[in-house]
Design a protein around this motif. Structure first.
Motif, PDB file in Angstrom:
ATOM      1  N   GLY A 170       1.237  -1.442   0.502  1.00  0.00           N
ATOM      2  CA  GLY A 170      -0.035  -0.235  -0.028  1.00  0.00           C
ATOM      3  C   GLY A 170       0.849   1.347  -0.129  1.00  0.00           C
ATOM      4  N   GLY A 171       0.391   2.416   0.320  1.00  0.00           N
ATOM      5  CA  GLY A 171       0.550   3.683  -0.013  1.00  0.00           C
ATOM      6  C   GLY A 171       1.022   3.656   1.233  1.00  0.00           C
ATOM      7  N   ARG A 172       1.989   5.807   1.861  1.00  0.00           N
ATOM      8  CA  ARG A 172       2.104   5.836   2.662  1.00  0.00           C
ATOM      9  C   ARG A 172       0.008   5.965   4.012  1.00  0.00           C
ATOM     10  NH1 ARG A 172       3.685   9.485   0.026  1.00  0.00           N
ATOM     11  NH2 ARG A 172       1.522  10.893   0.809  1.00  0.00           N
ATOM     12  N   PRO A 173       0.395   5.288   4.967  1.00  0.00           N
ATOM     13  CA  PRO A 173      -0.336   5.088   6.069  1.00  0.00           C
ATOM     14  C   PRO A 173      -1.776   6.360   5.882  1.00  0.00           C
ATOM     15  CG  PRO A 173       1.567   4.140   7.161  1.00  0.00           C
ATOM     16  CD  PRO A 173       1.824   5.176   6.134  1.00  0.00           C
ATOM     17  N   HIS A 174      -1.100   7.561   5.874  1.00  0.00           N
ATOM     18  CA  HIS A 174      -2.241   8.354   5.994  1.00  0.00           C
ATOM     19  C   HIS A 174      -2.192   9.388   5.388  1.00  0.00           C
ATOM     20  CE1 HIS A 174      -3.021   6.300   9.706  1.00  0.00           C
ATOM     21  NE2 HIS A 174      -1.919   6.746  10.123  1.00  0.00           N
ATOM     22  N   ALA A 175      -2.321   9.360   3.939  1.00  0.00           N
ATOM     23  CA  ALA A 175      -1.987   9.926   2.858  1.00  0.00           C
ATOM     24  C   ALA A 175      -2.578  10.551   2.518  1.00  0.00           C
ATOM     25  CB  ALA A 175      -2.065   9.313   1.350  1.00  0.00           C
ATOM     26  N   ARG A 176      -2.167  11.832   2.210  1.00  0.00           N
ATOM     27  CA  ARG A 176      -3.614  13.270   2.127  1.00  0.00           C
ATOM     28  C   ARG A 176      -2.843  14.369   1.310  1.00  0.00           C
ATOM     29  NH1 ARG A 176      -2.382  12.744   7.356  1.00  0.00           N
ATOM     30  NH2 ARG A 176      -1.850  13.394   8.701  1.00  0.00           N
ATOM     31  N   VAL A 177      -2.682  14.279   0.794  1.00  0.00           N
ATOM     32  CA  VAL A 177      -2.108  15.730   0.047  1.00  0.00           C
ATOM     33  C   VAL A 177      -2.373  15.137  -1.660  1.00  0.00           C
ATOM     34  CG1 VAL A 177       0.156  16.279   1.498  1.00  0.00           C
ATOM     35  CG2 VAL A 177       0.753  14.491  -0.488  1.00  0.00           C
ATOM     36  N   GLY A 178      -3.243  14.948  -1.594  1.00  0.00           N
ATOM     37  CA  GLY A 178      -4.226  14.995  -3.119  1.00  0.00           C
ATOM     38  C   GLY A 178      -3.092  14.301  -4.212  1.00  0.00           C
ATOM     39  N   GLY A 179      -2.782  14.792  -5.776  1.00  0.00           N
ATOM     40  CA  GLY A 179      -2.962  14.295  -6.381  1.00  0.00           C
ATOM     41  C   GLY A 179      -3.225  13.025  -7.091  1.00  0.00           C
ATOM     42  N   LEU A 180      -2.804  12.366  -8.047  1.00  0.00           N
ATOM     43  CA  LEU A 180      -3.296  11.116  -8.714  1.00  0.00           C
ATOM     44  C   LEU A 180      -3.544  10.081  -7.288  1.00  0.00           C
ATOM     45  CD1 LEU A 180      -4.314   9.627 -11.428  1.00  0.00           C
ATOM     46  CD2 LEU A 180      -2.020   8.859 -11.201  1.00  0.00           C
ATOM     47  N   ALA A 181      -5.145   9.503  -7.306  1.00  0.00           N
ATOM     48  CA  ALA A 181      -5.467   8.120  -6.128  1.00  0.00           C
ATOM     49  C   ALA A 181      -5.429   7.225  -7.452  1.00  0.00           C
ATOM     50  CB  ALA A 181      -6.397   8.573  -6.162  1.00  0.00           C
ATOM     51  N   LYS A 182      -4.416   5.602  -7.120  1.00  0.00           N
ATOM     52  CA  LYS A 182      -4.095   4.465  -7.049  1.00  0.00           C
ATOM     53  C   LYS A 182      -6.377   4.470  -8.249  1.00  0.00           C
ATOM     54  CE  LYS A 182      -5.469   1.672  -3.340  1.00  0.00           C
ATOM     55  NZ  LYS A 182      -4.760   0.352  -2.642  1.00  0.00           N
ATOM     56  N   GLU A 183      -7.081   4.825  -7.338  1.00  0.00           N
ATOM     57  CA  GLU A 183      -7.900   4.422  -7.691  1.00  0.00           C
ATOM     58  C   GLU A 183      -8.576   4.857  -8.838  1.00  0.00           C
ATOM     59  OE1 GLU A 183      -7.777   5.225  -4.809  1.00  0.00           O
ATOM     60  OE2 GLU A 183      -8.525   3.590  -3.558  1.00  0.00           O
ATOM     61  N   ASP A 184      -7.753   6.172  -9.228  1.00  0.00           N
ATOM     62  CA  ASP A 184      -8.164   6.460 -10.905  1.00  0.00           C
ATOM     63  C   ASP A 184      -7.346   7.257 -11.733  1.00  0.00           C
ATOM     64  OD1 ASP A 184     -10.098   8.324  -9.706  1.00  0.00           O
ATOM     65  OD2 ASP A 184      -9.013   9.514  -8.432  1.00  0.00           O
ATOM     66  N   ILE A 185      -6.174   5.580 -11.721  1.00  0.00           N
ATOM     67  CA  ILE A 185      -5.071   5.961 -12.722  1.00  0.00           C
ATOM     68  C   ILE A 185      -6.121   4.941 -14.028  1.00  0.00           C
ATOM     69  CG2 ILE A 185      -3.767   3.913 -13.682  1.00  0.00           C
ATOM     70  CD1 ILE A 185      -2.423   3.513 -10.555  1.00  0.00           C
ATOM     71  N   ALA A 186      -5.662   5.469 -15.252  1.00  0.00           N
ATOM     72  CA  ALA A 186      -6.193   5.503 -16.273  1.00  0.00           C
ATOM     73  C   ALA A 186      -5.937   5.743 -17.868  1.00  0.00           C
ATOM     74  CB  ALA A 186      -7.562   7.330 -16.425  1.00  0.00           C
ATOM     75  N   GLN A 187      -5.076   5.551 -18.028  1.00  0.00           N
ATOM     76  CA  GLN A 187      -3.790   6.210 -18.811  1.00  0.00           C
ATOM     77  C   GLN A 187      -3.102   4.449 -19.519  1.00  0.00           C
ATOM     78  OE1 GLN A 187      -1.524   9.747 -19.541  1.00  0.00           O
ATOM     79  NE2 GLN A 187      -3.394  10.727 -18.992  1.00  0.00           N
ATOM     80  N   TRP A 188      -2.682   4.075 -18.258  1.00  0.00           N
ATOM     81  CA  TRP A 188      -2.055   2.827 -18.003  1.00  0.00           C
ATOM     82  C   TRP A 188      -0.741   2.876 -18.878  1.00  0.00           C
ATOM     83  CZ3 TRP A 188      -3.416  -0.119 -13.647  1.00  0.00           C
ATOM     84  CH2 TRP A 188      -4.741   0.255 -13.116  1.00  0.00           C
ATOM     85  N   ASN A 189      -0.500   3.879 -19.102  1.00  0.00           N
ATOM     86  CA  ASN A 189       0.764   4.256 -20.089  1.00  0.00           C
ATOM     87  C   ASN A 189       2.553   3.719 -18.913  1.00  0.00           C
ATOM     88  OD1 ASN A 189       1.107   6.507 -18.504  1.00  0.00           O
ATOM     89  ND2 ASN A 189       1.093   8.004 -20.133  1.00  0.00           N
ATOM     90  N   GLY A 190       2.348   3.509 -17.313  1.00  0.00           N
ATOM     91  CA  GLY A 190       3.181   3.699 -16.394  1.00  0.00           C
ATOM     92  C   GLY A 190       3.128   5.152 -15.949  1.00  0.00           C
ATOM     93  N   LEU A 191       2.522   6.296 -16.129  1.00  0.00           N
ATOM     94  CA  LEU A 191       2.839   7.378 -15.595  1.00  0.00           C
ATOM     95  C   LEU A 191       1.297   8.159 -14.489  1.00  0.00           C
ATOM     96  CD1 LEU A 191       5.211   9.663 -18.160  1.00  0.00           C
ATOM     97  CD2 LEU A 191       5.432   8.183 -16.200  1.00  0.00           C
ATOM     98  N   ARG A 192       0.573   7.905 -16.021  1.00  0.00           N
ATOM     99  CA  ARG A 192      -1.021   8.431 -14.939  1.00  0.00           C
ATOM    100  C   ARG A 192      -2.171   7.127 -15.320  1.00  0.00           C
ATOM    101  NH1 ARG A 192      -0.261  13.548 -13.918  1.00  0.00           N
ATOM    102  NH2 ARG A 192       1.569  14.482 -15.246  1.00  0.00           N
TER     103      ARG A 192
END
Length: 192
Positions: A170-192
Motif C-alpha cells: 500500500g501507500g503511506r498510511p495516512h496519505a492526504r496531500v492530493g494528487g493522482l489516486a490509485k483508483e484513478d489510474i486511467a492512462q495505463w502508460n506507467g505515468l498516470r
C-alpha cells in the motif's frame, strides 16, 4: 561470476503513522543481497556480462521478497530498487542491478507499468541505503511516494555490492496531500 554471501529480508507491518489505526496494516519490505564484486579494485571496461549473470539472482530475490510479504503478488502496489557498492568498487557497478532487479519484480508482479525508481551509491560497511518507492503501475500516484531504509551491519565489504529490492502492499498510511489516486489510474502508460 556471481558469489552471494548473504541475503537479508526485512518486513515492516505498519499499523498507523500517527493517525487512526488502519483496517489492514501496510506491509513494507526490503531485501538486501550481498555479492562479491568481481571488478573491485580495478577498472573493467566491459561489465555488461555481469548484468546478464545477475538475472537469476534478481528473480530469486524478487520471489523471496514477495513470499515475505504474504506470497500474493496481486497485493503488491509499489516497488523500488537500489545498490550500495563497497569502497573498492565504482558507482557503475551498482547500475548493473537496473535490469536484473527491476525486470524481475515486473515479471513476477504481472502488470507493473511504471519505471522502477532506483538509488545507487558507494559506501562503507553498515552504510544506509534509502531505496525510493512508488506505485508499480503509475509513477504519479502521490500516495505511494515513499522509501525504505536498507542497511546490513557487515556489508558491503570493500569488495562487495549490496543489491536491494523494495515492495509494499500500500501507500503511506495516512496519505492526504492530493494528487493522482490509485483508483484513478486511467492512462495505463506507467505515468498516470
Amino acid at each position: 561470476m556471481i558469489e552471494v554471501r548473504k541475503i537479508v529480508v526485512t518486513v515492516e507491518e505498519v499499523r498507523h503513522d500517527g493517525g487512526p489505526p488502519l483496517a489492514t496494516p501496510v506491509l513494507k519490505g526490503a531485501l538486501a543481497c550481498v555479492v562479491k564484486n568481481p571488478f573491485a579494485g580495478r577498472y573493467e571496461p566491459d561489465i555488461v556480462p555481469m548484468m546478464e549473470a545477475l538475472k537469476p539472482i534478481g528473480l530469486e530475490c524478487a520471489q523471496k521478497l514477495i513470499a515475505a510479504l504474504g506470497n500474493d503478488p496481486s497485493r503488491i502496489e509499489a516497488y523500488g530498487k537500489g545498490s550500495l557498492v563497497g569502497a573498492a568498487g565504482e558507482l557503475e557497478h551498482g547500475a548493473l542491478w537496473h535490469v536484473p532487479g527491476g525486470y524481475a519484480m515486473r515479471e513476477l508482479l504481472g502488470q507493473a507499468l511504471a519505471i522502477v525508481p532506483s538509488m545507487t551509491k558507494v559506501g562503507p560497511m553498515g552504510a544506509v541505503l534509502d531505496v525510493p518507492i512508488h506505485h508499480k503501475d503509475a509513477a504519479y500516484v502521490r500516495s505511494h511516494f515513499d522509501g525504505i531504509t536498507v542497511a546490513v551491519a557487515d556489508a558491503p565489504r570493500a569488495d562487495e555490492i549490496l543489491f536491494a529490492l523494495a515492495m509494499t502492499t500500500g501507500g503511506r498510511p495516512h496519505a492526504r496531500v492530493g494528487g493522482l489516486a490509485k483508483e484513478d489510474i486511467a492512462q495505463w502508460n506507467g505515468l498516470r
